[in-house]
Write a protein that holds these residues in place. Structure first.
Motif, mmCIF file in Angstrom:
data_model
loop_
_atom_site.group_PDB
_atom_site.id
_atom_site.type_symbol
_atom_site.label_atom_id
_atom_site.label_comp_id
_atom_site.label_asym_id
_atom_site.label_seq_id
_atom_site.Cartn_x
_atom_site.Cartn_y
_atom_site.Cartn_z
ATOM 1 N N ASP A 1 -6.900 -1.325 -1.038
ATOM 2 C CA ASP A 1 -6.266 -1.476 0.278
ATOM 3 C C ASP A 1 -5.876 -0.138 0.907
ATOM 4 O OD1 ASP A 1 -4.009 -0.683 -1.127
ATOM 5 O OD2 ASP A 1 -2.961 -2.592 -0.903
ATOM 6 N N GLY A 2 -6.081 0.960 0.176
ATOM 7 C CA GLY A 2 -5.835 2.289 0.722
ATOM 8 C C GLY A 2 -4.391 2.736 0.737
ATOM 9 N N THR A 3 -3.492 1.971 0.139
ATOM 10 C CA THR A 3 -2.074 2.346 0.201
ATOM 11 C C THR A 3 -1.726 3.505 -0.719
ATOM 12 O OG1 THR A 3 -1.533 0.643 -1.434
ATOM 13 C CG2 THR A 3 -1.291 0.051 0.893
ATOM 14 N N ASN A 4 -2.437 3.647 -1.812
ATOM 15 C CA ASN A 4 -2.165 4.737 -2.756
ATOM 16 C C ASN A 4 -3.464 5.385 -3.198
ATOM 17 O OD1 ASN A 4 0.755 4.553 -3.211
ATOM 18 N ND2 ASN A 4 0.287 2.548 -4.081
ATOM 19 N N GLN A 5 -3.384 6.683 -3.470
ATOM 20 C CA GLN A 5 -4.521 7.377 -4.048
ATOM 21 C C GLN A 5 -4.039 8.625 -4.759
ATOM 22 O OE1 GLN A 5 -7.385 8.521 -1.070
ATOM 23 N NE2 GLN A 5 -6.508 10.533 -0.828
ATOM 24 N N ASN A 6 -4.850 9.086 -5.711
ATOM 25 C CA ASN A 6 -4.558 10.305 -6.438
ATOM 26 C C ASN A 6 -5.861 11.062 -6.585
ATOM 27 O OD1 ASN A 6 -4.361 11.963 -9.030
ATOM 28 N ND2 ASN A 6 -2.243 11.389 -8.642
ATOM 29 N N MET A 7 -5.864 12.324 -6.208
ATOM 30 C CA MET A 7 -7.034 13.173 -6.330
ATOM 31 C C MET A 7 -6.772 14.184 -7.435
ATOM 32 S SD MET A 7 -8.901 15.667 -3.547
ATOM 33 C CE MET A 7 -9.062 14.357 -2.364
ATOM 34 N N PHE A 8 -7.780 14.411 -8.289
ATOM 35 C CA PHE A 8 -7.614 15.385 -9.358
ATOM 36 C C PHE A 8 -8.961 15.992 -9.701
ATOM 37 C CE2 PHE A 8 -8.501 11.350 -11.267
ATOM 38 C CZ PHE A 8 -9.239 11.602 -12.402
ATOM 39 N N ARG B 1 -8.205 5.420 -6.096
ATOM 40 C CA ARG B 1 -7.661 4.881 -4.853
ATOM 41 C C ARG B 1 -7.533 3.362 -4.958
ATOM 42 N NH1 ARG B 1 -11.388 6.731 -0.304
ATOM 43 N NH2 ARG B 1 -10.258 8.646 -0.648
ATOM 44 N N GLN B 2 -6.419 2.831 -4.463
ATOM 45 C CA GLN B 2 -6.307 1.379 -4.367
ATOM 46 C C GLN B 2 -7.236 0.900 -3.267
ATOM 47 O OE1 GLN B 2 -1.953 0.907 -4.072
ATOM 48 N NE2 GLN B 2 -2.192 -0.625 -5.689
#
Length: 86
Positions: free
Chosen positions: A72-79, A69-70
């Motif tokens: 600042d919360g603008t992008n994230q990827n869960m795996f 996760r960035q």
């Protein structure tokens, strides 16, 4: 499972080459990255994470859920990194 996540956090903090903050919360390992073109570096982040976990925990009994996760919360990827099948 909690013990494995704690060990994974320690291993990632020790070996990760990207500037980040790593923690464990709600059955997830969360990697907060900053000052990064998220889309451009996501593949490298995923690859390095997988390599570190496979190196230190090749015979783990549990699956791991990770979030990149960035800050600042603008992008994230869960795996998920699945436990090995023997």
């Amino acid at each position: 499972m909690k013990k494995l996540r704690s060990k994974v956090v320690k291993a990632l903090k020790k070996e990760f080459t990207f500037k980040c903050t790593i923690s464990s919360r709600m059955n997830q390992v969360i990697i907060y990255v900053s000052n990064l073109d998220f889309d451009q570096h996501l593949g490298m982040l995923l690859q390095q994470t997988q390599q570190i976990i496979d190196k230190h925990f090749p015979q783990r009994e549990d699956n791991l859920c990770l979030v990149i996760r960035q800050i600042d919360g603008t992008n994230q990827n869960m795996f998920k990194i699945w436990k090995p099948v023997y």
